[in-house]
Design an enzyme around this catalytic site. Structure first.
Site, PDB file in Angstrom:
ATOM      1  N   CYS A  87       0.833  -1.206   0.000  1.00 54.33           N
ATOM      2  CA  CYS A  87       0.000   0.000   0.000  1.00 54.33           C
ATOM      3  C   CYS A  87       0.869   1.258   0.000  1.00 54.33           C
ATOM      4  O   CYS A  87       1.382   1.654   1.054  1.00 54.33           O
ATOM      5  CB  CYS A  87      -0.935  -0.025   1.215  1.00 54.33           C
ATOM      6  N   CYS A 138      -0.381   4.137   2.118  1.00 54.59           N
ATOM      7  CA  CYS A 138      -0.188   3.942   3.557  1.00 54.59           C
ATOM      8  C   CYS A 138       1.264   4.161   3.954  1.00 54.59           C
ATOM      9  O   CYS A 138       1.549   4.774   4.977  1.00 54.59           O
ATOM     10  CB  CYS A 138      -0.573   2.516   3.966  1.00 54.59           C
ATOM     11  N   ASP A 139       2.189   3.614   3.178  1.00 61.43           N
ATOM     12  CA  ASP A 139       3.583   3.531   3.637  1.00 61.43           C
ATOM     13  C   ASP A 139       4.565   4.392   2.851  1.00 61.43           C
ATOM     14  O   ASP A 139       5.732   4.510   3.257  1.00 61.43           O
ATOM     15  CB  ASP A 139       4.051   2.062   3.577  1.00 61.43           C
TER      16      ASP A 139
HETATM   17  P1  FAD Z   1     -10.370  -5.288   6.703  1.00 60.67           P
HETATM   18  O1  FAD Z   1      -9.585  -4.408   7.580  1.00 60.67           O
HETATM   19  O2  FAD Z   1      -9.670  -6.087   5.672  1.00 60.67           O
HETATM   20  O3  FAD Z   1     -11.196  -6.276   7.636  1.00 60.67           O
HETATM   21  C1  FAD Z   1     -11.884  -7.352   7.083  1.00 60.67           C
HETATM   22  C2  FAD Z   1     -12.469  -8.152   8.225  1.00 60.67           C
HETATM   23  O4  FAD Z   1     -13.329  -9.142   7.703  1.00 60.67           O
HETATM   24  C3  FAD Z   1     -11.430  -8.895   9.071  1.00 60.67           C
HETATM   25  O5  FAD Z   1     -11.759  -8.737  10.423  1.00 60.67           O
HETATM   26  C4  FAD Z   1     -11.602 -10.344   8.651  1.00 60.67           C
HETATM   27  O6  FAD Z   1     -11.262 -11.258   9.682  1.00 60.67           O
HETATM   28  C5  FAD Z   1     -13.094 -10.357   8.369  1.00 60.67           C
HETATM   29  N1  FAD Z   1     -13.562 -11.435   7.504  1.00 60.67           N
HETATM   30  C6  FAD Z   1     -13.147 -11.782   6.248  1.00 60.67           C
HETATM   31  N2  FAD Z   1     -13.868 -12.834   5.804  1.00 60.67           N
HETATM   32  C7  FAD Z   1     -14.742 -13.147   6.797  1.00 60.67           C
HETATM   33  C8  FAD Z   1     -15.732 -14.153   6.961  1.00 60.67           C
HETATM   34  N3  FAD Z   1     -15.970 -15.054   6.007  1.00 60.67           N
HETATM   35  N4  FAD Z   1     -16.428 -14.185   8.113  1.00 60.67           N
HETATM   36  C9  FAD Z   1     -16.213 -13.275   9.110  1.00 60.67           C
HETATM   37  N5  FAD Z   1     -15.295 -12.297   9.006  1.00 60.67           N
HETATM   38  C10 FAD Z   1     -14.559 -12.253   7.873  1.00 60.67           C
HETATM   39  N6  FAD Z   1      -5.049   2.192   5.405  1.00 60.67           N
HETATM   40  C11 FAD Z   1      -4.895   3.442   5.898  1.00 60.67           C
HETATM   41  O7  FAD Z   1      -5.819   4.247   5.806  1.00 60.67           O
HETATM   42  N7  FAD Z   1      -3.733   3.827   6.507  1.00 60.67           N
HETATM   43  C12 FAD Z   1      -2.686   2.989   6.669  1.00 60.67           C
HETATM   44  O8  FAD Z   1      -1.635   3.371   7.202  1.00 60.67           O
HETATM   45  C13 FAD Z   1      -2.819   1.659   6.187  1.00 60.67           C
HETATM   46  N8  FAD Z   1      -1.809   0.770   6.316  1.00 60.67           N
HETATM   47  C14 FAD Z   1      -1.977  -0.503   5.885  1.00 60.67           C
HETATM   48  C15 FAD Z   1      -0.944  -1.418   6.088  1.00 60.67           C
HETATM   49  C16 FAD Z   1      -1.097  -2.723   5.674  1.00 60.67           C
HETATM   50  C17 FAD Z   1       0.031  -3.711   5.931  1.00 60.67           C
HETATM   51  C18 FAD Z   1      -2.286  -3.139   5.022  1.00 60.67           C
HETATM   52  C19 FAD Z   1      -2.446  -4.563   4.570  1.00 60.67           C
HETATM   53  C20 FAD Z   1      -3.311  -2.230   4.793  1.00 60.67           C
HETATM   54  C21 FAD Z   1      -3.173  -0.905   5.213  1.00 60.67           C
HETATM   55  N9  FAD Z   1      -4.170   0.033   5.038  1.00 60.67           N
HETATM   56  C22 FAD Z   1      -4.045   1.293   5.538  1.00 60.67           C
HETATM   57  C23 FAD Z   1      -5.427  -0.317   4.352  1.00 60.67           C
HETATM   58  C24 FAD Z   1      -6.502  -0.602   5.407  1.00 60.67           C
HETATM   59  O9  FAD Z   1      -6.013  -1.550   6.300  1.00 60.67           O
HETATM   60  C25 FAD Z   1      -7.773  -1.107   4.738  1.00 60.67           C
HETATM   61  O10 FAD Z   1      -8.215  -0.187   3.771  1.00 60.67           O
HETATM   62  C26 FAD Z   1      -8.861  -1.307   5.789  1.00 60.67           C
HETATM   63  O11 FAD Z   1      -8.431  -2.150   6.821  1.00 60.67           O
HETATM   64  C27 FAD Z   1     -10.122  -1.886   5.140  1.00 60.67           C
HETATM   65  O12 FAD Z   1     -11.051  -2.061   6.159  1.00 60.67           O
HETATM   66  P2  FAD Z   1     -12.225  -3.122   6.038  1.00 60.67           P
HETATM   67  O13 FAD Z   1     -12.957  -3.005   7.322  1.00 60.67           O
HETATM   68  O14 FAD Z   1     -12.938  -2.939   4.776  1.00 60.67           O
HETATM   69  O15 FAD Z   1     -11.528  -4.534   5.908  1.00 60.67           O
END
Ligand code: FAD
Ligand code: NAP
Length: 332
Positions: free
Chosen positions: A155, A158-159
Site C-alpha cells: 500500500c 499507507c507507507d
Molecule cells: P479489513 O480491515 O480487511 O477487515 C476485514 C475483516 O473481515 C477482518 O476482520 C476479517 O477477519 C473479516 N472477515 C473476512 N472474511 C470473513 C468471513 N468469512 N467471516 C467473518 N469475518 C470475515 N489504510 C490506511 O488508511 N492507513 C494505513 O496506514 C494503512 N496501512 C496498511 C498497512 C497494511 C500492511 C495493510 C495490509 C493495509 C493498510 N491500510 C491502511 C489499508 C486498510 O487496512 C484497509 O483499507 C482497511 O483495513 C479496510 O477495512 P475493512 O474493514 O474494509 O476490511
C-alpha cells in the site's frame, strides 16, 4: 453404559449436530476491520443490537501494520492493533456484541437472511452488513514474509511517506501499479516499476502518466526472485528475460518494495446472491451501501476497488449502518 443406536438414528443425530443452534437477530455484521466496527458503533447507537463476527483476522488488515499516520484523530500516529482495539472498545461501549467466528455460507433467498457461522450455527438476521475486506496479492516469495513491515508493503498511500527521498520499486503492470508508482514518484528519489511482460496492462492514461514522470524507470520483462538486506530491504534480485538466451540476473538497490499485482476481495461466499465486478468486488447502488438484495449492505474494501483506506472503509461502514437502520424502520 453405552446405548446401542440403530444406524439410521445415528445419522439423524449427526445431521442435527452439524447445525447446533439458530439465533434470530436484527443486524449481523460480518468482519471486524474499520468498516465493520464503524458499522457496529452506528448500529449499536441506533439500537439495532448488532452482532459482529470477527473472522480469522480480528481487527482486520491494520492489525498487520505498525504505524498508522493518516487516520484523523491520532495526531501522534497510532499502531494498527491499538487503533483497532479502540474501534472495538467504542463499538462495545454502545452494546455491540463482538464474537470470534467465520461466516462460512449465506442464504439470501428470503427476507430473513441466513448466515452460517463456523459451519455449526445459523444466524437469522433481518439485516446483514458485509465488511469482509480485500486481501492484497503477494508474489509468494519467502522474502516477502521475512521483510514484512521492514521494507515490503502492499500500500503506497499507507507507507510511501516512510520512503521520502529514497529509492523504491513497485511490482506490477496494471492501473494500480501505475498509480502507486506515480504516487511514490512524488515522494521518492527514484521509482523502479518492475513489469513481467514487455507491455503494461494499465490504461492509456495511466501509461502516459508513468511515461511522463521523469523519476520512474520501467524495468521491462523483469521478474522478482528475491529481496536482500541486513535489517530491512536493501535491494531486489530480478531475472531479466527469463527463459530466453538473453536471461540475466539483475540486482538493484532499493529501500522499499511495493506489491501492486492486485487484490482479492473476500466476497466468495456472497457471489451467488450479490452482483460483483470482474475481480469480485461487491457492487453497491452508487452513493449507498445497498446491494441488489434488500437488507444486505456492503462496506469497506470488499466493495471498493479504488480507495481501500481505513478512513474510507470507516466512512462506508457508517453509511451501511444508517442504510440498515432506515431499511429496518421501513420494514416495520
Ligand atoms: P479489513 O480491515 O480487511 O477487515 C476485514 C475483516 O473481515 C477482518 O476482520 C476479517 O477477519 C473479516 N472477515 C473476512 N472474511 C470473513 C468471513 N468469512 N467471516 C467473518 N469475518 C470475515 N489504510 C490506511 O488508511 N492507513 C494505513 O496506514 C494503512 N496501512 C496498511 C498497512 C497494511 C500492511 C495493510 C495490509 C493495509 C493498510 N491500510 C491502511 C489499508 C486498510 O487496512 C484497509 O483499507 C482497511 O483495513 C479496510 O477495512 P475493512 O474493514 O474494509 O476490511
Ligand atoms: P490488474 O489489472 O489485474 O493488474 C495486475 C498486474 O500485476 C498485471 O500487470 C499483472 O501482469 C501483474 N502481475 C500479476 N501477478 C504477477 C506476478 N506474480 N508477478 C509479476 N506481475 C504480476 O490489477 P490492478 O492493477 O490492481 O487493477 C485491478 C482493477 O482495478 C483493474 O480493472 C483496473 O483497471 C482497476 N483500477 C483502476 C484504477 C484507475 O482507473 N485509476 C486504479 C487502480 C485499479 P500481466 O499484465 O502480465 O498479467
Amino acid at each position: 453404559m453405552e446405548i446401542f443406536k440403530p444406524m439410521n438414528l445415528q445419522r439423524d443425530d449427526q445431521k442435527k449436530s452439524a447445525i447446533e443452534t439458530t439465533e434470530k437477530i436484527k443486524c449481523l455484521i460480518i468482519g471486524s476491520g474499520p468498516a465493520g466496527y464503524t458499522a457496529a458503533i452506528y448500529a449499536a447507537r441506533a439500537n439495532l443490537k448488532p452482532v459482529v463476527y470477527t473472522g480469522l483476522q480480528a481487527g482486520g488488515q491494520l492489525t498487520t501494520t505498525t504505524e498508522v499516520d493518516n487516520y484523523p484523530g491520532y495526531p501522534g500516529g497510532v499502531t494498527g492493533p491499538e487503533m483497532m482495539e479502540d474501534f472495538k472498545k467504542q463499538a462495545e461501549r454502545f452494546g455491540a456484541e463482538v464474537r470470534f467466528g467465520i461466516a462460512t455460507a449465506v442464504d439470501f433467498s428470503s427476507k430473513i437472511h441466513k448466515v452460517t457461522i463456523d459451519e455449526n450455527k445459523i444466524i437469522e438476521a433481518e439485516s446483514v452488513i458485509i465488511s469482509t475486506g480485500a486481501t492484497a496479492k503477494y508474489l509468494g516469495l519467502e522474502a516477502e514474509t521475512k521483510y514484512a513491515g521492514m521494507g515490503v508493503s502492499a500500500c503506497a498511500t499507507c507507507d510511501g511517506f516512510f520512503y521520502r527521498e529514497k529509492d523504491v520499486a513497485v511490482v506490477g503492470g496494471g492501473d494500480t501499479a501505475a498509480e502507486e508508482a506515480t504516487y511514490l514518484a512524488g515522494l521518492c528519489r527514484k521509482v523502479y516499476l518492475i513489469v513481467r511482460r514487455d507491455v503494461l496492462r494499465a490504461s492509456k492514461t495511466m501509461q502516459d502518466k508513468v511515461a511522463n514522470t521523469s523519476n520512474i524507470e520501467i524495468l521491462w520483462e523483469h521478474q522478482t526472485v528475491d529481496l536482500f538486506g541486513e535489517n530491512g530491504v536493501e535491494g531486489v534480485t530480478l531475472v531479466k528475460k527469463k527463459g530466453t538466451s538473453a536471461e540475466e540476473i539483475v540486482k538493484i538497490k532499493i529501500d522499499g518494495f511495493f506489491l501492486a499485482i492486485g487484490h482479492t476481495p473476500n466476497s466468495e461466499i456472497f457471489r451467488k446472491y450479490l452482483e460483483t465486478d470482474a475481480v469480485g468486488y461487491i457492487k453497491t447502488i452508487p452513493g449507498t451501501s445497498k446491494t441488489i438484495v434488500p437488507g444486505v449492505f456492503a462496506c469497506g474494501d470488499v466493495q471498493d476497488p479504488h480507495y481501500r483506506q481505513a478512513v474510507t472503509a470507516a466512512g462506508s461502514g457508517c453509511m451501511a449502518a444508517i442504510d440498515a437502520e432506515r431499511y429496518l424502520s421501513e420494514m416495520k
